[in-house]
Design an enzyme around this catalytic site. Structure first.
Site, PDB file in Angstrom:
ATOM      1  N   GLY A  53       0.910  -1.299  -0.102  1.00 18.54           N
ATOM      2  CA  GLY A  53       0.113   0.039   0.117  1.00 18.54           C
ATOM      3  C   GLY A  53       0.894   1.326  -0.127  1.00 18.54           C
ATOM      4  O   GLY A  53       0.227   2.136   0.287  1.00 18.54           O
ATOM      5  N   SER A  54       2.023   1.208  -0.693  1.00 21.96           N
ATOM      6  CA  SER A  54       2.904   2.573  -0.639  1.00 21.96           C
ATOM      7  C   SER A  54       2.129   3.533  -1.490  1.00 21.96           C
ATOM      8  O   SER A  54       2.268   4.797  -1.240  1.00 21.96           O
ATOM      9  CB  SER A  54       4.127   2.441  -0.749  1.00 21.96           C
ATOM     10  OG  SER A  54       4.513   1.952  -2.306  1.00 21.96           O
ATOM     11  N   LYS A  91     -15.327 -16.665  -8.754  1.00 28.53           N
ATOM     12  CA  LYS A  91     -15.004 -15.321  -9.101  1.00 28.53           C
ATOM     13  C   LYS A  91     -16.199 -14.607  -9.510  1.00 28.53           C
ATOM     14  O   LYS A  91     -16.278 -13.292  -8.749  1.00 28.53           O
ATOM     15  CB  LYS A  91     -13.978 -15.366 -10.588  1.00 28.53           C
ATOM     16  CG  LYS A  91     -13.545 -13.740 -10.742  1.00 28.53           C
ATOM     17  CD  LYS A  91     -12.455 -14.060 -11.853  1.00 28.53           C
ATOM     18  CE  LYS A  91     -12.195 -12.322 -11.934  1.00 28.53           C
ATOM     19  NZ  LYS A  91     -11.089 -12.204 -12.949  1.00 28.53           N
ATOM     20  N   LEU A 143      -7.458  -9.484 -11.584  1.00 29.52           N
ATOM     21  CA  LEU A 143      -8.068  -9.255 -12.782  1.00 29.52           C
ATOM     22  C   LEU A 143      -9.658  -8.897 -12.560  1.00 29.52           C
ATOM     23  O   LEU A 143     -10.121  -9.903 -12.092  1.00 29.52           O
ATOM     24  CB  LEU A 143      -7.901 -10.000 -13.877  1.00 29.52           C
ATOM     25  CG  LEU A 143      -6.540 -10.191 -14.471  1.00 29.52           C
ATOM     26  CD1 LEU A 143      -6.426 -11.202 -15.811  1.00 29.52           C
ATOM     27  CD2 LEU A 143      -6.136  -8.750 -15.051  1.00 29.52           C
ATOM     28  N   ASN A 203      -5.591   2.349 -12.760  1.00 28.79           N
ATOM     29  CA  ASN A 203      -4.643   1.254 -12.297  1.00 28.79           C
ATOM     30  C   ASN A 203      -3.341   2.176 -12.434  1.00 28.79           C
ATOM     31  O   ASN A 203      -2.904   2.571 -13.558  1.00 28.79           O
ATOM     32  CB  ASN A 203      -4.655  -0.030 -13.207  1.00 28.79           C
ATOM     33  CG  ASN A 203      -3.820  -1.144 -12.709  1.00 28.79           C
ATOM     34  OD1 ASN A 203      -3.739  -1.412 -11.531  1.00 28.79           O
ATOM     35  ND2 ASN A 203      -3.091  -1.721 -13.602  1.00 28.79           N
ATOM     36  N   HIS A 212       0.607   0.620 -13.160  1.00 31.96           N
ATOM     37  CA  HIS A 212       1.480  -0.555 -13.576  1.00 31.96           C
ATOM     38  C   HIS A 212       2.892  -0.207 -13.559  1.00 31.96           C
ATOM     39  O   HIS A 212       3.201   0.809 -14.097  1.00 31.96           O
ATOM     40  CB  HIS A 212       1.091  -1.032 -14.924  1.00 31.96           C
ATOM     41  CG  HIS A 212       1.798  -2.295 -15.140  1.00 31.96           C
ATOM     42  ND1 HIS A 212       1.345  -3.627 -14.712  1.00 31.96           N
ATOM     43  CD2 HIS A 212       2.773  -2.487 -16.385  1.00 31.96           C
ATOM     44  CE1 HIS A 212       2.098  -4.613 -15.320  1.00 31.96           C
ATOM     45  NE2 HIS A 212       2.926  -3.992 -16.285  1.00 31.96           N
TER      46      HIS A 212
HETATM   47  C1  GAR Z   1       3.565  -1.367  -7.509  1.00 27.98           C
HETATM   48  O1  GAR Z   1       4.582  -1.315  -8.154  1.00 27.98           O
HETATM   49  C2  GAR Z   1       2.394  -1.360  -8.553  1.00 27.98           C
HETATM   50  O2  GAR Z   1       2.549  -0.657  -9.679  1.00 27.98           O
HETATM   51  C3  GAR Z   1       2.298  -2.740  -8.712  1.00 27.98           C
HETATM   52  O3  GAR Z   1       2.465  -3.425  -7.440  1.00 27.98           O
HETATM   53  C4  GAR Z   1       3.137  -2.263  -6.643  1.00 27.98           C
HETATM   54  C5  GAR Z   1       2.437  -2.245  -5.314  1.00 27.98           C
HETATM   55  O4  GAR Z   1       2.983  -1.363  -4.317  1.00 27.98           O
HETATM   56  N1  GAR Z   1       1.038  -3.037  -9.426  1.00 27.98           N
HETATM   57  C6  GAR Z   1       0.870  -3.963 -10.502  1.00 27.98           C
HETATM   58  O5  GAR Z   1       1.995  -4.715 -10.686  1.00 27.98           O
HETATM   59  C7  GAR Z   1      -0.382  -4.196 -11.182  1.00 27.98           C
HETATM   60  N2  GAR Z   1      -0.218  -4.978 -12.075  1.00 27.98           N
HETATM   61  P1  GAR Z   1       2.226  -0.780  -3.160  1.00 27.98           P
HETATM   62  O6  GAR Z   1       1.405  -1.815  -2.771  1.00 27.98           O
HETATM   63  O7  GAR Z   1       3.502  -0.434  -2.310  1.00 27.98           O
HETATM   64  O8  GAR Z   1       1.687   0.328  -3.729  1.00 27.98           O
END
Ligand code: GAR
Length: 203
Positions: A14-15, A67, A94, A109, A111
């Protein structure tokens, strides 16, 4: 009076969620985060929401037999909060057609690659293995195809010769924490105009 409300979906650390709520708190984003929804009861994002006084809804995938039932539960939680925007911040599932259709043009979203390169899991590792010199992150609207919706904001980082997956991911994450608040701010300023595949940013 704030310009609107949004709900964040996150599965883990969750950063990005933290970066977003920090920018709500300092006034950069003029909208209220009304709920954190997670599919993971152990997500650290829950602690962050509690610290910020944001309600948490746990919709655990394992609690449903398929799902479709999971997605109906998620939809009804979202409907209860009736957000203007749904933000996927490290949400690692997804979403199906019903949810995507319900929030068409209102779901974003993030990525960790410069899309359309390196969709799917381990995008940073994919960039290293491919040998690109530039990597980065993308905030995009969510459509039916994974990591393929119209691009809102991208930020690039240089790939260094001594990078490994961890060091590259860390530098990309710093950019994510700028890119996502920027996209959300633009949304609530009504400055995003989707024109086919392109997202135009109004002056
Ligand atoms: C982040 O790097 C985000 O871009 C990625 O997961 C991480 C979550 O970090 N998301 C994906 O890969 C989605 N396809 P966080 O929980 O610290 O925000």
């Amino acid at each position: 009076m704030k310009k609107g409300t949004f709900v964040v979906l996150a599965s883990g650390r969750g950063s990005n969620f933290q970066a977003i709520i920090d920018r709500v708190r300092d006034g950069y984003i003029d909208a209220a985060c009304t709920c954190l929804v997670t599919d993971n009861p152990d997500a650290y994002a829950i602690q962050r929401a509690e610290d910020a006084g944001i309600p948490v809804e746990i919709v655990s995938y394992k609690a449903f037999s398929d799902k479709d039932k999971y997605e109906n539960a998620l939809l009804s939680v979202l409907a209860r909060y009736n957000p203007d925007l749904v933000v996927l911040a490290g949400y690692m599932r997804l979403l199906g057609k019903k949810i995507v259709d319900s929030y068409n043009g209102r779901m974003m979203n993030i990525h960790p690659s410069l899309l359309p390169a390196f969709q799917g899991l381990h995008a940073q590792r994919q960039a290293l293995m491919y040998g690109t010199k530039i990597a980065g992150c993308t905030v995009h609207f969510v459509t039916h195809d994974m990591d393929a919706g119209p691009v809102i904001v991208q930020r690039a980082v240089r790939v260094l010769d001594d990078d490994d997956e961890e060091s590259l991911s860390e530098r990309i994450l710093i950019e994510e924490h700028h890119a996502f608040p920027e996209a959300i701010r633009l949304f609530f300023e009504r400055k995003l105009q989707v024109d086919g595949r392109r997202v135009l940013i109004l002056p």
